[in-house]
Enzyme design. Sequence first.
Site, PDB file in Angstrom:
ATOM      1  N   HIS A   1       0.801  -1.083   0.111  1.00 47.26           N
ATOM      2  CA  HIS A   1       0.055   0.117  -0.142  1.00 47.26           C
ATOM      3  C   HIS A   1       0.819   1.242   0.038  1.00 47.26           C
ATOM      4  CE1 HIS A   1      -3.499   2.617   2.076  1.00 47.26           C
ATOM      5  NE2 HIS A   1      -3.873   2.033   0.756  1.00 47.26           N
TER       6      HIS A   1
ATOM      7  N   LYS B   1       3.267   4.318  -1.228  1.00 44.34           N
ATOM      8  CA  LYS B   1       3.311   5.474  -2.146  1.00 44.34           C
ATOM      9  C   LYS B   1       4.712   5.993  -2.108  1.00 44.34           C
ATOM     10  CE  LYS B   1      -1.245   4.906  -1.700  1.00 44.34           C
ATOM     11  NZ  LYS B   1      -2.039   4.323  -0.380  1.00 44.34           N
TER      12      LYS B   1
ATOM     13  N   ASP C   1      16.916  10.644  -7.810  1.00 44.36           N
ATOM     14  CA  ASP C   1      18.546  10.845  -7.638  1.00 44.36           C
ATOM     15  C   ASP C   1      18.836  10.581  -6.204  1.00 44.36           C
ATOM     16  OD1 ASP C   1      18.560  11.239 -10.330  1.00 44.36           O
ATOM     17  OD2 ASP C   1      18.495  13.443 -10.295  1.00 44.36           O
TER      18      ASP C   1
ATOM     19  N   HIS D   1      -9.437  11.862   1.775  1.00 43.55           N
ATOM     20  CA  HIS D   1      -8.489  10.638   1.768  1.00 43.55           C
ATOM     21  C   HIS D   1      -7.248  10.698   2.447  1.00 43.55           C
ATOM     22  CE1 HIS D   1      -6.234   7.440  -0.695  1.00 43.55           C
ATOM     23  NE2 HIS D   1      -7.454   6.628  -0.402  1.00 43.55           N
TER      24      HIS D   1
ATOM     25  N   LYS E   1      -4.251  10.598   5.370  1.00 46.26           N
ATOM     26  CA  LYS E   1      -4.289  10.026   6.425  1.00 46.26           C
ATOM     27  C   LYS E   1      -3.160  10.384   7.367  1.00 46.26           C
ATOM     28  CE  LYS E   1      -4.430   6.805   2.355  1.00 46.26           C
ATOM     29  NZ  LYS E   1      -5.638   6.169   2.516  1.00 46.26           N
TER      30      LYS E   1
ATOM     31  N   ASP F   1      -0.960  17.564  19.852  1.00 39.67           N
ATOM     32  CA  ASP F   1      -0.488  18.530  20.572  1.00 39.67           C
ATOM     33  C   ASP F   1      -0.015  20.011  19.624  1.00 39.67           C
ATOM     34  OD1 ASP F   1      -1.160  17.617  22.855  1.00 39.67           O
ATOM     35  OD2 ASP F   1       0.757  16.961  23.336  1.00 39.67           O
TER      36      ASP F   1
END
Length: 503
Positions: A243, A245, A250, A421, A423, A428
């Site tokens: 899952h 991404k 470089d 979407h 996440k 604090d």
Amino acid sequence: MKNRLNVLAFFALLFAALYISRGFLQSWMVGTLSVVFTLSVIFIGIIIFFENRHPTKTLTWLLVLAAFPVVGFFFYLMFGQNHRKSKRFSKKAIEDERAFQKIEGQRQLNEEQLKKMGGHQQLLFRLAHKLGKNPISFSSETKVLTDGKETYAHILQALKMAEHHIHLEYYIVRHDDLGNQIKDILISKAKEGVHVRFLYDGVGSWKLSKSYVEELRDAGVEMVSFSPVKLPFLTHTINYRNHRKIIVIDGVVGFVGGLNIGDEYLGKDAYFGYWRDTHLYVRGEAVRTLQLIFLQDWHYQTGETILNQTYLSPSLSMTKGDGGVQMIASGPDTRWEVNKKLFFSMITSAKKSIWIASPYFIPDDDILSALKIAALSGIDVRILVPNRPDKRIVFHASRSYFPELLEAGVKVYEYNRGFMHSKIIIVDHEIASIGTSNMDMRSFHLNFEVNAYLYRTSSVTKLVSDYVYDLEHSNQINFSLFKNRPFFHRLIESTSRLLSPLL
């Protein structure tokens, strides 16, 4: 020739014998198969019972086997077994640790910088180092990217600037306008001599056309499917998906976050509309950790070892930072459920506030209890979720948690500008996490995930302001109204929640 005739004669006699005795054999086989199948179901039930899993998950699987013995039997074989400690994943964990040891000198905790943190913050980052093996970096620049348009404007520009190598790792890749833009740039860079490696998940990208992959391969791009599914030969690996991404360019610039490659992530889907997501641009020392995670996953799938100074040299990625950044990988190949434990630590160490955004909110009992206790203790706990389903069972299961959270004082919001979407978790207004991990059991227990943990960076400040802006485009759930919702809604939500351990 004689041998062939003998073989044909044998099979002819065998077929004739089977045809004559078909009535007897049919009843015998049906009876035998019924007994074998019943014993198999009972055996699996005993295994589930003695695995000492969480009682809810154990009960759910036993109910599925009892209600749907045939379907439940095969469903358990595919999705129910815990393979976190299987030989394949254990081998990857050992190889990953060896890879970590090669750059051990680059991975030591910066004790002087850690001393500047508060006590509970030190404990969090020491825990992250213990679980995820990677230290916190104070020599990294980060920038929060707040949606697909901003994210891919940066990504496309960075890809065009690549000179030596491009590494991409994605769960979903679409053959659409955005996918074609990425493809065209990668082909162009490969022709210039840039080494391009592209790792895509075999289930998340199962719709990706063969022509798309072949066009890239023909241009010299190394395209590899992570744990591909080959019908009809399904294995347990179908349940353990990549899952992550990740983009590394470089060894200097990196990207990580919630956005896959597809037009819907640019807000072009009529149903979802505006796609609200969060991605992170990274430059500096922390990019080396993203690079290492990619190279380990590449080795796991291809067997190719490319852990060398060409890709991991510290000189590639030093820059001035304005706070701490720590890249942490989590997955079935780790001994601990890393992101779950870090989220739990963040929640339980909070002094003032806990702000969470997750498209799929299905917490386990530990996280759920921690959130309720925090709210009951007077901490400002807020949870932001979508107001429309992406996955209907998950959407309804998420809503089943609202009543007990609201009763404890947690503020729950549903985003109404489009599809939420992001996440993220912010504690604090000082510590935050951005990445691929949802606040759900699949991300905690099954998927390969990667998250960036941030400490007192300008990016944390940006996350706070973005969250406040998102709340202005959200509806706060009213406890009195929600608990009086129609019985049918509660039935769907409760049923979905019962199935949530299987999701």
